[in-house]
Design an enzyme around this catalytic site. Structure first.
Site, PDB file in Angstrom:
ATOM      1  N   PHE A  41       0.814  -1.228   0.000  1.00  0.00           N
ATOM      2  CA  PHE A  41       0.000   0.000   0.000  1.00  0.00           C
ATOM      3  C   PHE A  41       0.841   1.267   0.000  1.00  0.00           C
ATOM      4  O   PHE A  41       0.344   2.338  -0.340  1.00  0.00           O
ATOM      5  CB  PHE A  41      -0.929   0.023   1.233  1.00  0.00           C
ATOM      6  CG  PHE A  41      -0.212   0.394   2.523  1.00  0.00           C
ATOM      7  CD1 PHE A  41       0.066   1.721   2.823  1.00  0.00           C
ATOM      8  CD2 PHE A  41       0.203  -0.573   3.416  1.00  0.00           C
ATOM      9  CE1 PHE A  41       0.741   2.073   3.990  1.00  0.00           C
ATOM     10  CE2 PHE A  41       0.884  -0.229   4.583  1.00  0.00           C
ATOM     11  CZ  PHE A  41       1.154   1.090   4.857  1.00  0.00           C
ATOM     12  N   LYS A 100      -1.137  -7.277  -9.233  1.00  0.00           N
ATOM     13  CA  LYS A 100      -2.114  -7.468  -8.149  1.00  0.00           C
ATOM     14  C   LYS A 100      -1.739  -6.448  -7.066  1.00  0.00           C
ATOM     15  O   LYS A 100      -0.850  -6.673  -6.262  1.00  0.00           O
ATOM     16  CB  LYS A 100      -2.007  -8.915  -7.614  1.00  0.00           C
ATOM     17  CG  LYS A 100      -3.215  -9.460  -6.900  1.00  0.00           C
ATOM     18  CD  LYS A 100      -3.635  -8.702  -5.658  1.00  0.00           C
ATOM     19  CE  LYS A 100      -2.710  -8.922  -4.480  1.00  0.00           C
ATOM     20  NZ  LYS A 100      -3.021  -7.997  -3.357  1.00  0.00           N
ATOM     21  N   SER A 123       5.479  -6.837   3.529  1.00  0.00           N
ATOM     22  CA  SER A 123       6.035  -7.119   4.849  1.00  0.00           C
ATOM     23  C   SER A 123       6.831  -8.430   4.846  1.00  0.00           C
ATOM     24  O   SER A 123       6.631  -9.292   3.984  1.00  0.00           O
ATOM     25  CB  SER A 123       4.896  -7.205   5.860  1.00  0.00           C
ATOM     26  OG  SER A 123       4.033  -8.258   5.481  1.00  0.00           O
ATOM     27  N   CYS A 182       9.739   1.767   3.334  1.00  0.00           N
ATOM     28  CA  CYS A 182      10.642   0.680   3.693  1.00  0.00           C
ATOM     29  C   CYS A 182      12.058   1.204   3.892  1.00  0.00           C
ATOM     30  O   CYS A 182      12.916   0.494   4.368  1.00  0.00           O
ATOM     31  CB  CYS A 182      10.617  -0.414   2.641  1.00  0.00           C
ATOM     32  SG  CYS A 182      11.343   0.144   1.108  1.00  0.00           S
ATOM     33  N   GLU A 197       9.520  -3.736  13.132  1.00  0.00           N
ATOM     34  CA  GLU A 197       9.130  -2.662  12.225  1.00  0.00           C
ATOM     35  C   GLU A 197       7.840  -2.017  12.744  1.00  0.00           C
ATOM     36  O   GLU A 197       6.839  -2.701  12.943  1.00  0.00           O
ATOM     37  CB  GLU A 197       8.903  -3.227  10.815  1.00  0.00           C
ATOM     38  CG  GLU A 197       8.525  -2.166   9.813  1.00  0.00           C
ATOM     39  CD  GLU A 197       8.414  -2.697   8.379  1.00  0.00           C
ATOM     40  OE1 GLU A 197       7.919  -3.820   8.199  1.00  0.00           O
ATOM     41  OE2 GLU A 197       8.818  -1.972   7.450  1.00  0.00           O
TER      42      GLU A 197
HETATM   43  P1  NAD Z   1       1.695  -6.645   3.164  1.00  0.00           P
HETATM   44  O1  NAD Z   1       2.759  -7.676   3.258  1.00  0.00           O
HETATM   45  O2  NAD Z   1       0.594  -6.661   4.157  1.00  0.00           O
HETATM   46  O3  NAD Z   1       0.972  -6.728   1.729  1.00  0.00           O
HETATM   47  C1  NAD Z   1       1.716  -6.710   0.534  1.00  0.00           C
HETATM   48  C2  NAD Z   1       0.924  -7.431  -0.550  1.00  0.00           C
HETATM   49  O4  NAD Z   1       0.746  -8.804  -0.169  1.00  0.00           O
HETATM   50  C3  NAD Z   1      -0.487  -6.878  -0.778  1.00  0.00           C
HETATM   51  O5  NAD Z   1      -0.747  -6.894  -2.165  1.00  0.00           O
HETATM   52  C4  NAD Z   1      -1.389  -7.842  -0.032  1.00  0.00           C
HETATM   53  O6  NAD Z   1      -2.660  -7.942  -0.607  1.00  0.00           O
HETATM   54  C5  NAD Z   1      -0.636  -9.158  -0.147  1.00  0.00           C
HETATM   55  N1  NAD Z   1      -0.829 -10.032   1.025  1.00  0.00           N
HETATM   56  C6  NAD Z   1      -1.026  -9.650   2.321  1.00  0.00           C
HETATM   57  N2  NAD Z   1      -1.114 -10.736   3.126  1.00  0.00           N
HETATM   58  C7  NAD Z   1      -0.951 -11.820   2.330  1.00  0.00           C
HETATM   59  C8  NAD Z   1      -0.901 -13.220   2.582  1.00  0.00           C
HETATM   60  N3  NAD Z   1      -1.034 -13.697   3.801  1.00  0.00           N
HETATM   61  N4  NAD Z   1      -0.711 -14.030   1.541  1.00  0.00           N
HETATM   62  C9  NAD Z   1      -0.565 -13.545   0.297  1.00  0.00           C
HETATM   63  N5  NAD Z   1      -0.578 -12.227   0.004  1.00  0.00           N
HETATM   64  C10 NAD Z   1      -0.773 -11.368   1.002  1.00  0.00           C
HETATM   65  O7  NAD Z   1       2.454  -5.233   3.131  1.00  0.00           O
HETATM   66  P2  NAD Z   1       1.822  -3.777   3.208  1.00  0.00           P
HETATM   67  O8  NAD Z   1       1.303  -3.552   4.589  1.00  0.00           O
HETATM   68  O9  NAD Z   1       0.920  -3.536   2.055  1.00  0.00           O
HETATM   69  O10 NAD Z   1       3.132  -2.890   2.961  1.00  0.00           O
HETATM   70  C11 NAD Z   1       3.994  -2.488   3.984  1.00  0.00           C
HETATM   71  C12 NAD Z   1       5.195  -3.391   4.084  1.00  0.00           C
HETATM   72  O11 NAD Z   1       5.895  -3.408   2.837  1.00  0.00           O
HETATM   73  C13 NAD Z   1       6.205  -2.926   5.112  1.00  0.00           C
HETATM   74  O12 NAD Z   1       6.656  -4.029   5.828  1.00  0.00           O
HETATM   75  C14 NAD Z   1       7.323  -2.316   4.265  1.00  0.00           C
HETATM   76  O13 NAD Z   1       8.594  -2.311   4.884  1.00  0.00           O
HETATM   77  C15 NAD Z   1       7.292  -3.208   3.080  1.00  0.00           C
HETATM   78  N6  NAD Z   1       7.917  -2.598   1.913  1.00  0.00           N
HETATM   79  C16 NAD Z   1       9.120  -3.069   1.505  1.00  0.00           C
HETATM   80  C17 NAD Z   1       9.765  -2.491   0.426  1.00  0.00           C
HETATM   81  C18 NAD Z   1      11.102  -2.991  -0.030  1.00  0.00           C
HETATM   82  O14 NAD Z   1      11.540  -2.576  -1.085  1.00  0.00           O
HETATM   83  N7  NAD Z   1      11.765  -3.859   0.723  1.00  0.00           N
HETATM   84  C19 NAD Z   1       9.151  -1.427  -0.254  1.00  0.00           C
HETATM   85  C20 NAD Z   1       7.899  -0.980   0.170  1.00  0.00           C
HETATM   86  C21 NAD Z   1       7.291  -1.579   1.267  1.00  0.00           C
END
Ligand code: NAD
Length: 483
Positions: free
Chosen positions: A150, A174, A227, A282, A383
């Site tokens: 997000f 997605k 995450s 991130c 985090e």
């Molecule tokens: P999230 O892991 O909750 O969701 C990311 C994606 O995974 C979404 O599209 C979501 O629909 C999907 N998803 C969520 N739970 C799932 C599951 N159990 N099984 C399969 N798919 C699932 O992350 P978020 O809250 O949207 O984003 C924030 C996180 O992203 C933070 O931890 C941040 O550090 C990380 N992030 C990392 C980078 C990087 O480059 N390392 C960049 C941006 C954000």
């Protein structure tokens, strides 16, 4: 009633087969902007089939023509730049400046993709044996997909899709169900770009659609950003299903301030790194380690500067910090602040319970600073993903590096110093994939790979840069003799 978002498959907007929809809420105004479908395996399957059919024609489209699409895509995105930025603000909560920065970064990825004719070129040797020549060819692989978070709803999908399709693959995105509208607009633009049907596809949804992407046999590779717990699931599921995968996970980024740093410049930089996008980056500066005398000075200056940041609705140009993404995020962040206090941290600046006039139900958390944090506290190890800085002390450089390297994450780390030696040692010793020297947010530009180590990255080839070309292509070796 809010409108229901559609998927974009095979060149047209189609209804999802979902039976469940979730509201997409503007976190500042609480307005329901749309409803996002919980798309199913059947929707992903439809997108995969469209992308598979498109692949055969698209891979034969001359690479120079594929590059030309990137130039036109850039022009179209520029044409809707402000609209794309506004929608990021409305669905994510960040400020207009931050959203413009995000959309600009996405455009840089299109620039990178436009150079595929150079990047995909390969090498060869004449007379590897007498009369035998050996060359490598780089070929596209098939259907790729991205599962994105997000916090950068416009930029993160752009890290992957333009390069993937410019290399001759076809694509499925997605997005996060919390911020799905940015991609709806991007796909309106892609529709106008008039790519062959099925080259790009959008499937809205959450976990079910993600699982379908990871398990579908027609998808060759997956790029994930999100995450750490989900990154692990994605990495394991994709590898089990024989896919290429790059999974960028969560972070806890440390910033070390040496006593010889330019304090004024360092604090300005750290302020942006810690509170930009309300800490939902991130690459956010989450822990600031003051070395020796630097601690007291950095604490004093940070509290003063952070305390005067103007928090407000992101669409108001005067706002310097917006909301966090949702009520659930606000609750999680405030609970983690309390956990830090219960474990012995001191509260130097409290952003909890913040109310903004005119946006009383908005999910605002003000800039927060916890002092005297020690390495074992949860606010040092987990985090938080919110506008919270944990301040830690170190007696010297070696202790600071030890503290940084204890973290299970390895996304980014920065040092502020005027010593070339300290900077060199930091670059050499610190276990993190993106290193900043007098830079708070060590964000690689589009032509460099986005680093990440330990629990911040699962895979071999990183996103962006030359790694992306490797990820989205396969090399075939040709050994020829002509009698
Ligand atoms: P999230 O892991 O909750 O969701 C990311 C994606 O995974 C979404 O599209 C979501 O629909 C999907 N998803 C969520 N739970 C799932 C599951 N159990 N099984 C399969 N798919 C699932 O992350 P978020 O809250 O949207 O984003 C924030 C996180 O992203 C933070 O931890 C941040 O550090 C990380 N992030 C990392 C980078 C990087 O480059 N390392 C960049 C941006 C954000």
């Amino acid at each position: 009633m809010a409108r229901k978002l559609k998927n974009y498959i095979g060149g047209e907007w189609v209804d999802s087969s979902a039976t469940e929809y979730t509201p997409v809420v503007n976190p500042a105004t609480c307005e329901v902007m749309a409803e996002v479908p919980e798309s199913t395996y059947a929707d992903v399957d439809k997108a995969v089939k469209a992308a598979q059919v498109a692949f055969e024609e698209w891979r034969q489209t001359p690479i120079l023509s594929r590059a030309q699409y990137m130039y036109r895509l850039k022009t179209l995105v520029e044409g809707r730049f402000e609209e794309l930025s506004r929608i990021v603000v409305q669905e994510n909560g960040k400020t207009m400046d931050e959203a413009r920065g995000e959309v600009r970064r996405g455009i840089e990825s299109i620039d990178f993709a436009a150079s595929v004719p150079v990047l995909m070129r390969n090498d060869g040797l004449e007379d590897i044996s007498s009369g035998i020549d050996e060359t490598t060819l780089r070929q596209p692989v098939g259907v790729f997909a991205a599962i994105t978070p997000f916090n950068f709803p416009n930029m993160v999908p752009m890290w992957f899709m333009p390069t993937a399709i410019a290399c001759g693959n076809t694509y499925i995105i997605k997005p996060s169900p919390q911020t799905p509208i940015s991609m709806e607009i991007l796909f309106e633009i892609l529709h106008e770009l008039d790519l062959p049907e099925g080259v790009v596809n959008l499937v809205q949804g959450g976990k079910e659609a993600s699982m379908a992407v990871m398990e579908h046999p027609g998808i060759a590779g997956v790029s994930f950003v999100g995450s750490t717990p989900v990154a692990k699931i994605v990495y394991e599921t994709c590898t089990r299903n024989g896919k290429r995968v790059q999974a960028q996970g969560g972070a806890k980024n440390y910033v070390v301030v040496m006593p010889d740093a330019n304090m004024e410049a360092s604090v300005s930089n750290i302020l942006g790194a810690a509170y930009g996008c309300a800490g939902q980056r991130c690459l956010a500066a989450a822990v600031v380690v003051g070395v020796g005398d630097a601690y007291d000075e950095i604490q004093r200056r940070l509290v003063e500067r952070a305390g005067s940041l103007r928090v407000g609705y992101g669409l108001e140009e005067t706002s310097q910090m917006g909301t966090v993404v949702s009520g659930a995020a606000k609750e999680r962040i405030e609970t983690m602040i309390q956990a830090g206090l219960d474990e012995g941290a001191k509260l130097s600046l409290d952003g909890r319970g913040l109310k903004i006039n005119g946006f009383e139900n908005g999910t605002f958390v003000g800039p927060t600073i916890l002092s005297d944090v020690t390495p074992e506290m949860s606010v040092a190890t987990q985090e938080i993903f919110g506008p919270v800085v944990s301040l830690m002390r170190a007696d010297d450089f070696e202790e600071a590096v030890d503290i940084v390297n204890q973290s299970k994450f390895g996304n980014a780390a920065s040092i502020f110093t005027s010593s070339g030696k300290a900077a060199r040692e930091f670059k050499y010793q610190v276990k993190a994939g993106n290193i900043g020297v007098n830079i708070g947010v060590a964000a690689p530009s589009a032509s460099f790979p986005f680093g990440g180590q330990k629990d911040s990255f699962f895979g071999d080839l990183h996103g962006q840069g030359p790694d992306a070309i490797e990820f989205f292509t396969d090399r075939k070796v040709i050994i020829e003799r002509w009698l």
